[in-house]
Design an enzyme around this catalytic site. Structure first.
Site, PDB file in Angstrom:
ATOM      1  N   ASP A  99      43.373 -16.587  42.606  1.00 50.44           N
ATOM      2  CA  ASP A  99      42.913 -17.848  42.475  1.00 50.44           C
ATOM      3  C   ASP A  99      41.911 -18.044  41.558  1.00 50.44           C
ATOM      4  O   ASP A  99      41.123 -16.909  40.941  1.00 50.44           O
ATOM      5  CB  ASP A  99      42.191 -18.106  44.102  1.00 50.44           C
ATOM      6  CG  ASP A  99      43.089 -18.230  44.985  1.00 50.44           C
ATOM      7  OD1 ASP A  99      44.110 -18.382  44.975  1.00 50.44           O
ATOM      8  OD2 ASP A  99      42.428 -18.109  46.278  1.00 50.44           O
TER       9      ASP A  99
HETATM   10  N1  URA Z   1      43.841 -14.235  48.572  1.00 49.01           N
HETATM   11  C1  URA Z   1      43.311 -15.151  48.404  1.00 49.01           C
HETATM   12  O1  URA Z   1      42.655 -16.241  49.236  1.00 49.01           O
HETATM   13  N2  URA Z   1      42.711 -15.451  47.083  1.00 49.01           N
HETATM   14  C2  URA Z   1      43.490 -14.517  46.130  1.00 49.01           C
HETATM   15  O2  URA Z   1      43.239 -14.922  45.016  1.00 49.01           O
HETATM   16  C3  URA Z   1      43.993 -13.656  46.508  1.00 49.01           C
HETATM   17  C4  URA Z   1      44.227 -13.227  47.935  1.00 49.01           C
END
Ligand code: URA
Length: 219
Positions: free
Chosen positions: A74
């Site tokens: 993310d």
């Molecule tokens: N889980 C999440 O919530 N975000 C990420 O970027 C990776 C794993």
């Protein structure tokens, strides 16, 4: 290609088998490349953002070869991101049947009781189904926040964030510290390095999980 002229730009080419020439010169497959990037928060795991925000491609510009990310992190997650031009390798790492463990350090928005941590371990119900059991370790408690290390074997969209929400908390900070045997080590944030051949082999190898074997996938 193989002695015939191909005009269809979508024509599928297998450079291990097909002989392809362009203007009379033979084309070779690009050599395989594997990069470990320590992604900072604030960078998108996409090629181009219509809003012109920074992307991971801004960070690997010096790699000199086209690479794509193996899975994604993310915008607000930092940590280990693999990039490669080897589609078979990427498939092996991302295939949920292979259950490649991914480890995260998490700062929760609240203090978490033992009971809530146990629920994360057992698996919580998300909108796309229950999560697999996870390894969860309390690293420390601050005055208002619990710090955890969690290892999951799936890679669902925003999975860690949604798991914390399922136990009535929230992620304040999320860092991916390992994929399988690979750790960030002392790589500075925002920097990348090539993987050594033995690191690639260690990641790509390894047996299928029982569930993968049942489905008869890969290898
Ligand atoms: N889980 C999440 O919530 N975000 C990420 O970027 C990776 C794993």
């Amino acid at each position: 290609m193989n002695g015939k002229t191909v005009r269809n730009p979508d024509h599928w080419v297998d450079l291990d088998r097909d002989r392809v020439t362009l203007d009379g010169k033979p084309l070779r497959a690009a050599s395989k490349a594997y990069v470990l990037l320590y992604k900072p928060k604030g960078y998108l795991t996409t090629y181009r953002d219509p809003g012109d925000r920074p992307t991971v491609y801004d960070l690997i510009a010096g790699a000199g070869i086209w690479l794509f990310p193996v899975g994604r992190l993310d915008l607000d997650t930092s940590g280990l991101l693999l990039m490669t031009n080897d589609t078979a390798f990427a498939e092996r790492i991302s295939n949920p049947d292979r259950e490649v463990p991914k480890t995260y350090q998490i700062k929760a928005a609240t203090l978490l009781t033992d009971d809530r941590i146990e629920r994360l371990r057992q698996g919580v119900e998300l909108s796309d189904g229950p999560t697999r059991p996870a390894l969860v370790r309390r690293l420390r408690d601050g005055a208002r926040h619990t710090h955890l290390e969690m290892t999951i074997t799936e890679g669902r969209n925003r999975q860690v964030r949604r798991m914390l929400e399922a136990v009535d908390s929230r992620v304040l900070k999320l860092v991916r510290t390992a994929i399988g045997p690979l750790r960030i080590g002392d790589l500075p944030i925002g920097k990348w390095r090539k993987l050594a051949a033995d690191e690639v082999a260690a990641l790509a190898g390894g047996p299928l999980s029982a569930s993968g074997r049942n489905r008869g996938a890969v290898r």
